[in-house]
Every structure is written in structure tokens, then in C-alpha cells.
Design a protein around this motif. Structure first.
Motif, PDB file in Angstrom:
ATOM      1  N   ASN A 113     -27.752  14.980  60.905  1.00 60.65           N
ATOM      2  CA  ASN A 113     -28.367  16.476  59.893  1.00 60.65           C
ATOM      3  C   ASN A 113     -29.203  17.280  60.397  1.00 60.65           C
ATOM      4  O   ASN A 113     -30.434  16.144  60.817  1.00 60.65           O
ATOM      5  CB  ASN A 113     -28.867  16.385  57.949  1.00 60.65           C
ATOM      6  CG  ASN A 113     -27.191  16.100  56.961  1.00 60.65           C
ATOM      7  OD1 ASN A 113     -26.675  17.105  57.764  1.00 60.65           O
ATOM      8  ND2 ASN A 113     -27.284  15.219  56.517  1.00 60.65           N
ATOM      9  N   ILE A 114     -29.057  18.713  60.662  1.00 58.26           N
ATOM     10  CA  ILE A 114     -30.351  19.096  60.983  1.00 58.26           C
ATOM     11  C   ILE A 114     -31.591  19.314  60.277  1.00 58.26           C
ATOM     12  O   ILE A 114     -30.936  20.080  59.226  1.00 58.26           O
ATOM     13  CB  ILE A 114     -30.205  20.598  62.087  1.00 58.26           C
ATOM     14  CG1 ILE A 114     -29.615  19.778  63.232  1.00 58.26           C
ATOM     15  CG2 ILE A 114     -31.742  20.866  62.166  1.00 58.26           C
ATOM     16  CD1 ILE A 114     -29.272  20.994  64.076  1.00 58.26           C
ATOM     17  N   ASP A 115     -32.625  18.606  59.972  1.00 63.59           N
ATOM     18  CA  ASP A 115     -32.787  19.013  58.699  1.00 63.59           C
ATOM     19  C   ASP A 115     -34.534  20.121  58.676  1.00 63.59           C
ATOM     20  O   ASP A 115     -35.346  19.745  59.650  1.00 63.59           O
ATOM     21  CB  ASP A 115     -33.611  17.779  58.418  1.00 63.59           C
ATOM     22  CG  ASP A 115     -34.873  17.693  57.167  1.00 63.59           C
ATOM     23  OD1 ASP A 115     -34.414  18.438  56.866  1.00 63.59           O
ATOM     24  OD2 ASP A 115     -35.857  16.991  56.772  1.00 63.59           O
ATOM     25  N   PHE A 116     -34.728  20.683  58.529  1.00 67.47           N
ATOM     26  CA  PHE A 116     -35.894  22.011  58.983  1.00 67.47           C
ATOM     27  C   PHE A 116     -37.031  21.566  57.887  1.00 67.47           C
ATOM     28  O   PHE A 116     -37.811  22.698  57.916  1.00 67.47           O
ATOM     29  CB  PHE A 116     -36.073  23.475  59.464  1.00 67.47           C
ATOM     30  CG  PHE A 116     -34.639  24.224  60.308  1.00 67.47           C
ATOM     31  CD1 PHE A 116     -34.653  22.867  61.365  1.00 67.47           C
ATOM     32  CD2 PHE A 116     -34.836  25.233  60.581  1.00 67.47           C
ATOM     33  CE1 PHE A 116     -34.436  23.208  62.383  1.00 67.47           C
ATOM     34  CE2 PHE A 116     -34.594  25.303  62.352  1.00 67.47           C
ATOM     35  CZ  PHE A 116     -34.033  24.288  63.189  1.00 67.47           C
ATOM     36  N   SER A 117     -37.072  20.430  56.928  1.00 68.43           N
ATOM     37  CA  SER A 117     -37.820  21.204  55.653  1.00 68.43           C
ATOM     38  C   SER A 117     -39.138  20.768  56.807  1.00 68.43           C
ATOM     39  O   SER A 117     -40.798  21.226  56.128  1.00 68.43           O
ATOM     40  CB  SER A 117     -37.135  19.710  54.824  1.00 68.43           C
ATOM     41  OG  SER A 117     -37.097  19.054  55.412  1.00 68.43           O
ATOM     42  N   GLU A 118     -38.893  19.672  57.560  1.00 68.38           N
ATOM     43  CA  GLU A 118     -40.501  19.484  58.421  1.00 68.38           C
ATOM     44  C   GLU A 118     -41.028  20.723  59.207  1.00 68.38           C
ATOM     45  O   GLU A 118     -42.425  20.973  58.755  1.00 68.38           O
ATOM     46  CB  GLU A 118     -40.452  18.545  59.435  1.00 68.38           C
ATOM     47  CG  GLU A 118     -41.288  18.269  60.505  1.00 68.38           C
ATOM     48  CD  GLU A 118     -41.877  16.796  60.244  1.00 68.38           C
ATOM     49  OE1 GLU A 118     -42.683  16.444  60.744  1.00 68.38           O
ATOM     50  OE2 GLU A 118     -41.288  16.213  59.756  1.00 68.38           O
ATOM     51  N   LEU A 119     -39.784  22.144  59.294  1.00 68.43           N
ATOM     52  CA  LEU A 119     -40.790  23.176  59.372  1.00 68.43           C
ATOM     53  C   LEU A 119     -41.031  24.047  58.352  1.00 68.43           C
ATOM     54  O   LEU A 119     -41.742  25.876  58.994  1.00 68.43           O
ATOM     55  CB  LEU A 119     -39.678  24.219  60.276  1.00 68.43           C
ATOM     56  CG  LEU A 119     -39.654  23.452  61.948  1.00 68.43           C
ATOM     57  CD1 LEU A 119     -39.448  21.920  62.109  1.00 68.43           C
ATOM     58  CD2 LEU A 119     -38.673  24.923  62.656  1.00 68.43           C
ATOM     59  N   MET A 120     -40.877  23.781  57.472  1.00 71.76           N
ATOM     60  CA  MET A 120     -40.940  24.565  55.999  1.00 71.76           C
ATOM     61  C   MET A 120     -40.569  25.709  55.996  1.00 71.76           C
ATOM     62  O   MET A 120     -40.525  26.587  55.292  1.00 71.76           O
ATOM     63  CB  MET A 120     -42.442  25.086  55.590  1.00 71.76           C
ATOM     64  CG  MET A 120     -43.759  24.002  55.856  1.00 71.76           C
ATOM     65  SD  MET A 120     -43.474  22.743  54.591  1.00 71.76           S
ATOM     66  CE  MET A 120     -45.076  22.244  54.686  1.00 71.76           C
ATOM     67  N   LEU A 121     -38.894  25.680  56.346  1.00 70.79           N
ATOM     68  CA  LEU A 121     -38.210  26.771  56.535  1.00 70.79           C
ATOM     69  C   LEU A 121     -36.746  26.064  56.508  1.00 70.79           C
ATOM     70  O   LEU A 121     -35.955  25.574  56.892  1.00 70.79           O
ATOM     71  CB  LEU A 121     -37.782  27.299  58.044  1.00 70.79           C
ATOM     72  CG  LEU A 121     -37.124  28.101  58.729  1.00 70.79           C
ATOM     73  CD1 LEU A 121     -37.525  29.535  57.845  1.00 70.79           C
ATOM     74  CD2 LEU A 121     -37.176  28.534  59.730  1.00 70.79           C
TER      75      LEU A 121
END
Ligand code: F6R
Length: 610
Positions: A279-287
Motif C-alpha cells: 500500500n502507498i500510504d500518504f498519511s506521512e504527508l498529511m495528504l
């Protein structure tokens, strides 16, 4: 561009300043200087034109100047020729106030005229001498360093990272920044400042990034911070995750070669940053996925190689996510009538996070109410701090002026953004998305296999070192890679080189092809290969020498003098492989010509002026 260092603490300052400046050499410079205050507070300045070695020799590696507080600078000329007089540090008439400065004071002529009317005289052509004398003026008026610096900031237009010593304040350094980077660190009774992290890494990994128009006061092993009203402000302590070794050559002859060889690791780390368990997790980017799905189009901005990574990003996002993307040079974007729409996402790509034009483009986008995503390598840099969302590429410190590993990491950021957008928009099947992600994980190994063939690239570079002109041609992503290959060649080998969309060559530039002109073709994009081969043959019939970078299983005409094979990958990711032989070629050509590979003439690592 210019580099700044400062030190105050328990040790002799000059050797530490020289060491810090050495770590900043990669930024590019043409003169250097240090100022150290002795036990009585008297400030001694030493400067030299040319390489740091000249300065080191002049002051016996720092031993010739005694004192435990000092500032230093490497200058990349903007106002006035590169000579010793214009070199920093600059001082007031009796050397009781001494300063170093990065950036550009835009209204320096106006300020200089005002100071001249008040009796000031100037010995150099620099805006920094004006800055120093402006601080002197306000210090004499108010008798207090913080007040003098805040008055300076209120009068000055432009960008600056300014560090100042006052002989009345023995062992203390005052600093302020606006739109030019500055990092501050403390460690066991010592204080450091620098324009870039590598200068401090040996001493501390815990640093403060001061905001625009914050003043730092370094004394007695501590750093205090103030706003322009001289009220104390809190600045968070940030941990730098790079280690000092990452910024060393590690047995390689040049940083560039080391950084080229780091690319498998960089690609692995950048993929692994956001791709977990498929999974590509963009939560680190707050997006959030919802926010991503809401964007109707994308504008990508950057300069130089970052722009080239943006061109690849454009092709990949448009094809996978089926969303319109345009890519713009940040220096053009900032001054155009943009007609932006509220539902556009602006992606700013930058290794340093300090490129003046890219910062300006980002601010313009924000001023027009758009959301911004930064793809940045340097943690805590201006672009990283100002963007709404940040994708940190995991290249680690890049020292060589010509970028390689940061570009590779930017490509990966583009792929992850493209796949994620494609998923949230339902533009690709889950099987294809899965296959793409699996292929991303194979890229590091494939890059390693290309690096293993470097000797053959070296040989070809040696045999073509007499060339005066080169063309790089391709279509689609192959064209985007051609742009990067061509830029690498010209910046470090000083060979004139052009990148052309292969189909465009015959609309003009083919007239420059003559007997022996070197033409590189990049051949990875299905459906476009035969067309680019035809364009290559058109140059061959004008007696060009042909070299190609191609997937290993592609059939090629016999007329190619040199073939650099790269393993097959999904064509969207081909740039990550095809760029490697081109980087190596430029590197070895530059070495063959005896050029200064890591610090090419006229170039700076971080372009903090427009
Ligand atoms: C080329 C190169 C430059 C930079 C450009 C942008 O090798 O390094 O073209 O790519 O100056 O710099 P960043 O990425 O720091 O914004």
C-alpha cells in the motif's frame, strides 16, 4: 552559492570554521574568509581569493588566528568581482562590527546612498558591506545588537542569512535570516551556525532551523531566539537523521561517483518511505485520499534537474492517473499570468528546498490559494516548511554540485504520486497497480546491474573526450531523460550539448549535425522506439556517431557505435534505469578531461538567488 559558518565555545574557532567551510565547498564559491575575536574581543579578519586551500595556508590552518568565537564564509560573487576585497567577512570602519552574509540585498544601492549621505565610506562593491554598515549605523544609534539587527531587517529588502559579531559582545554571535537558509546547533558548551547541515554534522545532530525574520543569539553554549520586537520565541529542536559519514567520500574519488553508486539505496529508501505491504500510504504527508481525489489538475514546478524530474512526473501521472499535468520552470512560473484554478495541486520539486525561484513559485501558488506539495530532500528547508504537504526524498546529503541521487529519488516520488493518484481516481486496475508497486521494488537491483557495467561507459567516455557537441534525443519519457543526460554532460564536462524531442530535430537543429557529431538516442518507450531509431538514422546519414541507451531486449540497427543496455522495467519507470549510463558517461568524460567534477565552474549547489 555562498556558505556561512559560525562558532563560539571552548575551542579555538578558526580551525572549526575552516572545517565547516570545507564541508560547504560543494555549494560553489570563488573566495573565502573568516573573522575571529580574540580574548580581548578584538576581531581579526583573514580573506583569500580562490580556493579554501589558499586561505588555510594563509592562516596556517587556523593556528595564526587565536580566539574562541568566529564567523566564516565562502563567497559566490553576486555584487562585484571575486577578489579579496569583496570577499566576506565585511566590517565597519574600526572592525568592531563584522558580518558574513548569504543572499542578495535588493535595495542595497539605495541604502548605500543613504549611508553615504551620513558619512559612511565603502571599500568594496558588495551588498554585504552595506548590510554591515547598516547594522553599524543602528548599533551606534541604539547601542544594542538585537535592536540594531531588527532595525536592519526592517530596512532591507531581499534575502539574507546574516551572522554578526560585535567586539563589545565578546564570545557572542548574532544572526538573522530571511529567505536564505540558516541552521543552528549547540553541543556541550559549544554553539555552531551554518547555512547547511553538513557543516555541523560532526558536532551535533540536534539543530534549530530559525524562521524568516527570527534573530538567534549564540553565547555561552546556548542559543536564544527572538522576533523583530526582541521578544523571546521558541524554536523547535530538530533531529537530523543523516550521519557525518553520509556526507564523506567513503573511498570514492569524487562525491559524484559515490552518489551515483548510492542510487540503489536511495531508490530503495524512497520507495520504502511510503510503500508498505503493497500500500502507498500518504498519511506521512498529511495528504488524505479524499484531498488527492479532489484535485482536477496538477502543475509541477522546479529548476534544472528537478524540472527534468518534473517532466518525467508529468508523463507518468498523465498516463497512469489520467489527470492533466503541466510542468513549468519555476523561474518562468513566478512571473507569468498563471490563470490557476482553485482545484489544482502545485507540486514543487527541489533537492535543497532553498532554490530561490522554486520558493517564489511555491509562494505564488499559495498566494493564489492553491494547495502545494513539496518534493524535497533537505528536512526543515524553506520549501519543506512552507508547503502544505511534504514528500521527503530519501537521498541523504548530496554534495556533488551535479545532482544524481536526488534526481533519482525525485523520479521515485513522481511514480508513487502517480500510482497513488491513479488508485484514488480509479484510473488503473488493482492488478496493474499491484504489478507497478512490485516493479518499483525491483528497481534498486536493476540499477545495481547497470552500475556493474561502468567500465564500458568509462571506455566510451575516454574515446569521445575530444567531442565538442552532443545531442540527446528521445520521445516521451525518453525525451525527459535526454534533457537530464544533456544537462549532466554540459555542466561537468563543459561540452556543448542539446536535448531534443527526437521528432523535433529535423525542424531545425539537425543542421548542426556534421561529421562526427555525437548523438545519443534513448530507446525505452514502446511504440516510440522505431520512430526514434528513424531519427537517429537521419543523423547517421549526416555522419553522426551514434550511441544508444536501450532496454536489453530491443533490436537495434548495426550502425550504433555504442549500446548501453539496461534491464527491462515497466516503461513508466524507465527513466530510473536509462539515466544511469548517462550520469556515468558525463562523470567519466569530466574525469578524462581533468575537470573539477564535484565543483564545476560557475555553478553552485544551492541557487539561492534568482
Ligand atoms: C543539475 C543541478 C541543478 C539543480 C537545480 C535545482 O545537476 O543540480 O540543475 O537541479 O539548481 O536545485 P534544487 O533541486 O536544489 O531546487
Amino acid at each position: 552559492m555562498c556558505g556561512i559558518v559560525g562558532y563560539t565555545g571552548r575551542k579555538q574557532a578558526a580551525p572549526i570554521l575552516l572545517e565547516g567551510l570545507t564541508k560547504l565547498e560543494y555549494r560553489g564559491y570563488d573566495s573565502a574568509g573568516v573573522a575571529v575575536s580574540d580574548v580581548l574581543g578584538k576581531i581579526v579578519i583573514a580573506k583569500a581569493q580562490g580556493k579554501l586551500e589558499v586561505l588555510k595556508e594563509k592562516i596556517d590552518g587556523g593556528k595564526a588566528i587565536q580566539g574562541k568565537c568566529g564567523i566564516g564564509h565562502t563567497r559566490w560573487a553576486t555584487h562585484g568581482v571575486p577578489n579579496e576585497t569583496n570577499a566576506h567577512p565585511h566590517c565597519n570602519d574600526d572592525s568592531t562590527i563584522v558580518a558574513v552574509h548569504n543572499g542578495i540585498i535588493e535595495n542595497y544601492a539605495e541604502l548605500k546612498a543613504k549611508l553615504q549621505r551620513r558619512g559612511y565610506q565603502f571599500y568594496s562593491e558588495t551588498d554585504t558591506e552595506v548590510a554591515t554598515k547598516l547594522v553599524d549605523y543602528y548599533y551606534k544609534k541604539y547601542g544594542e545588537p538585537l535592536k540594531a539587527i531588527s532595525e536592519f531587517a526592517l530596512r532591507v529588502r531581499g534575502s539574507y542569512a546574516l551572522a554578526v559579531m560585535f567586539s563589545d559582545y565578546k564570545g557572542e554571535i548574532f544572526a538573522i535570516r530571511k529567505d536564505s537558509p540558516m541552521v543552528i546547533g549547540t553541543s556541550g558548551g559549544d554553539c555552531f551556525l551554518a547555512s547547511d547541515v553538513p557543516a555541523l554534522l560532526k558536532y551535533t545532530k540536534h539543530v534549530y532551523y530559525i524562521e524568516n525574520l527570527q534573530i538567534a543569539h549564540l553565547f555561552d553554549g546556548q542559543a536564544q531566539f527572538f522576533n523583530l520586537d526582541r521578544e523571546p520565541v521558541g524554536v523547535p529542536l530538530t533531529e537530523v537523521t543523516w550521519d557525518a559519514e553520509a556526507a564523506e567520500k567513503d573511498g570514492y574519488e569524487h562525491y559524484m561517483l559515490k552518489e551515483i553508486h548510492e542510487q540503489p539505496r536511495v531508490v530503495r529508501d524512497t520507495v520504502g518511505y511510503l510503500l508498505h505491504d503493497g500500500n502507498i500510504d500518504f498519511s506521512e504527508l498529511m495528504l488524505t485520499d479524499e484531498a488527492l481525489a479532489g484535485f482536477k489538475s496538477i502543475v509541477v514546478v522546479g529548476c534544472g534537474s528537478a524540472y527534468h524530474a518534473g517532466v518525467v512526473m508529468q508523463y507518468v501521472i498523465e498516463d497512469l492517473a489520467r489527470i492533466p499535468v503541466r510542468v513549468e520552470l519555476a523561474s518562468e512560473f513566478r512571473y507569468r499570468t498563471l490563470n490557476l484554478r482553485g482545484d489544482e495541486l502545485v507540486i514543487a520539486i527541489s533537492q535543497s528546498g532553498e532554490t530561490a525561484d522554486t520558493i517564489a513559485a511555491l509562494r505564488e501558488a499559495k498566494a493564489q490559494g492553491l494547495k502545494t506539495l513539496a518534493v524535497v530532500n533537505v528536512v526543515g528547508s524553506t520549501i519543506a516548511r512552507e508547503a502544505d504537504y511534504v514528500f521527503y526524498t530519501k537521498a541523504g546529503p548530496e554534495i556533488s554540485v551535479a545532482t544524481t541521487k536526488a534526481y533519482s529519488a525525485q523520479l521515485i516520488a513522481g511514480y508513487l504520486i502517480a500510482i497513488k493518484l491513479a488508485e484514488v481516481r480509479g484510473a488503473v486496475s488493482s492488478e496493474y497497480a499491484k504489478a507497478l508497486k512490485a516493479e518499483l521494488l525491483l528497481l534498486p537491483e536493476k540499477i545495481e546491474s547497470i552500475l556493474a557495467e561502468q567500465a564500458s561507459v568509462q571506455q566510451f567516455a575516454f574515446h569521445t573526450m575530444d567531442k565538442k557537441d552532443a545531442f540527446f534525443i528521445g520521445r516521451g519519457i525518453d525525451y525527459a531523460v535526454s534533457m537530464e543526460g544533456s544537462l549532466k554532460l554540459k555542466e561537468i564536462s563543459y561540452i556543448h550539448s542539446e536535448a531534443y524531442a527526437a521528432g523535433e530535430l529535423k525542424h531545425g537543429a539537425i543542421s548542426l549535425v556534421e561529421n562526427g557529431t555525437l548523438v545519443f538516442g534513448v530507446l525505452t518507450q514502446e511504440g516510440l522506439i522505431a520512430k526514434t531509431v528513424s531519427n537517429l538514422l537521419e543523423t547517421k546519414s549526416r555522419n553522426a556517431r551514434l550511441a544508444v541507451v536501450a532496454f536489453e531486449d530491443i533490436e537495434l540497427p548495426q550502425v550504433c557505435e555504442k549500446v548501453f543496455s539496461v534491464p527491462r522495467t515497466d516503461s513508466h519507470f524507465a527513466a530510473s534505469l536509462s539515466v544511469i549510463p548517462l550520469q556515468l558517461y558525463s562523470y567519466y568524460l569530466s574525469v578524462s578531461k581533468g575537470n573539477n567534477v564535484d565543483k564545476p565552474r560557475n555553478l553552485a549547489k544551492s541557487v539561492t538567488v534568482e
